[in-house]
Scaffold this motif. Sequence first.
Motif, short mmCIF file in Angstrom:
data_model
loop_
_atom_site.label_atom_id
_atom_site.label_comp_id
_atom_site.label_asym_id
_atom_site.label_seq_id
_atom_site.Cartn_x
_atom_site.Cartn_y
_atom_site.Cartn_z
N ARG A 141 0.86 -1.18 0.00
CA ARG A 141 0.00 0.00 0.00
C ARG A 141 0.89 1.23 0.00
NH1 ARG A 141 -5.07 -0.86 4.10
NH2 ARG A 141 -5.56 -3.03 3.56
N TYR A 190 1.01 5.49 -1.10
CA TYR A 190 0.19 6.66 -1.39
C TYR A 190 1.10 7.83 -1.75
CZ TYR A 190 -2.92 3.75 1.46
OH TYR A 190 -3.64 2.69 1.97
N TYR A 237 1.02 12.09 -2.02
CA TYR A 237 0.30 13.29 -1.62
C TYR A 237 1.03 14.53 -2.13
CZ TYR A 237 -2.42 10.48 1.66
OH TYR A 237 -3.25 9.54 2.22
N SER A 262 -4.57 14.06 -1.59
CA SER A 262 -4.31 12.73 -2.14
C SER A 262 -4.16 12.80 -3.65
CB SER A 262 -5.45 11.78 -1.77
OG SER A 262 -5.25 10.51 -2.35
N VAL A 322 -3.32 6.30 -5.11
CA VAL A 322 -3.31 5.15 -4.21
C VAL A 322 -2.86 3.95 -5.02
CG1 VAL A 322 -4.69 3.68 -2.71
CG2 VAL A 322 -5.22 6.13 -2.88
N PHE A 354 4.86 14.07 -1.12
CA PHE A 354 5.21 13.01 -0.16
C PHE A 354 4.69 11.67 -0.65
CE2 PHE A 354 6.79 15.33 3.46
CZ PHE A 354 6.15 16.56 3.43
N THR A 370 0.15 -2.92 10.62
CA THR A 370 -0.20 -1.61 11.17
C THR A 370 -0.81 -0.78 10.06
OG1 THR A 370 0.63 0.42 12.17
CG2 THR A 370 2.16 -0.78 10.75
N TYR A 371 -1.73 0.05 10.38
CA TYR A 371 -2.36 0.90 9.38
C TYR A 371 -1.81 2.30 9.35
CZ TYR A 371 -5.73 -2.90 9.05
OH TYR A 371 -6.32 -4.13 8.87
N LYS A 372 -0.92 2.62 10.30
CA LYS A 372 -0.36 3.97 10.31
C LYS A 372 0.47 4.19 9.06
CE LYS A 372 3.78 2.63 12.83
NZ LYS A 372 4.45 2.60 14.15
N TYR A 373 0.57 5.45 8.66
CA TYR A 373 1.39 5.79 7.50
C TYR A 373 2.78 6.21 7.99
CZ TYR A 373 -2.70 6.17 4.37
OH TYR A 373 -3.82 5.92 3.60
N PHE A 395 5.69 8.34 6.36
CA PHE A 395 5.88 9.25 5.24
C PHE A 395 7.33 9.30 4.81
CE2 PHE A 395 1.92 11.51 4.48
CZ PHE A 395 1.17 11.16 5.59
N GLY A 396 7.53 9.52 3.53
CA GLY A 396 8.86 9.81 3.04
C GLY A 396 9.27 11.21 3.45
N THR A 397 10.51 11.54 3.15
CA THR A 397 11.08 12.80 3.58
C THR A 397 10.52 13.98 2.81
OG1 THR A 397 12.90 12.15 2.12
CG2 THR A 397 13.26 11.92 4.48
#
Lengths: 111, 111
Positions: free
Chosen positions: A31, A33, A35, A45, A48, A88, A96-99, A101-103
């Motif tokens: 998964r 994403y 942004y 968004s 996906v 991002f 885990t469902y938390k995201y 993020f990339g830098t």
Amino acid sequence: ELKVEQNPLFLSMQEGKNYTIYCNYSTTSDRLYWYRQDPGKSLESLFVLLSNGAVKQEGRLMASLDTKARLSTLHITAAVHDLSATYFCAVSFSGTYKYIFGTGTRLKVLA
Amino acid sequence: AAGVIQSPRHLIKEKRETATLKCYPIPRHDTVYWYQQGPGQDPQFLISFYEKMQSDKGSIPDRFSAQQFSDYHSELNMSSLELGDSALYFCASSSQGGEQFFGPGTRLTVL
């Protein structure tokens, strides 16, 4: 450790040019994403991507996902000034469902 | 379509004061997430709630606490505020572990 890295961190490009932003992640995930964020604003968004080989396009932006290489790309075609923003990628890992993020990549398109 | 609502949108506090941020998820979404984004940084996961129970915890300081209420709205309580707590705080909601939808954010400034 769950890590998501983007490159480049900063990108200054001329209008009309093409470029690619890369997003690498450390552990298996299916998964991913993308942004867009304008200064001081929320996360908008863009794409996906839920499976290996997924490719999505919207206007001048195209995103792809290679889960085997743990790599996603965001390709910009014929950039225009309105695309100037920070981009991002975010990954949700199994269990885990938390995201994470990339830098972020701060893109500036010059007229 | 209804989106995630956050209040207040802007908040200014003095050091050592307390702050409460509120989040109203999209109707019928069962999970709420909180993220903190410092200046020039990527969003960092703080905490999440699923069906009113804490489901995951990230790098949330002990001075912060959060809960989700019976109507599914969530509050992030921050005490003994420090200068470094100045950031954008995002709330996101999702249904059954799916894509997260982000609110507009609360900009907290600690003086």
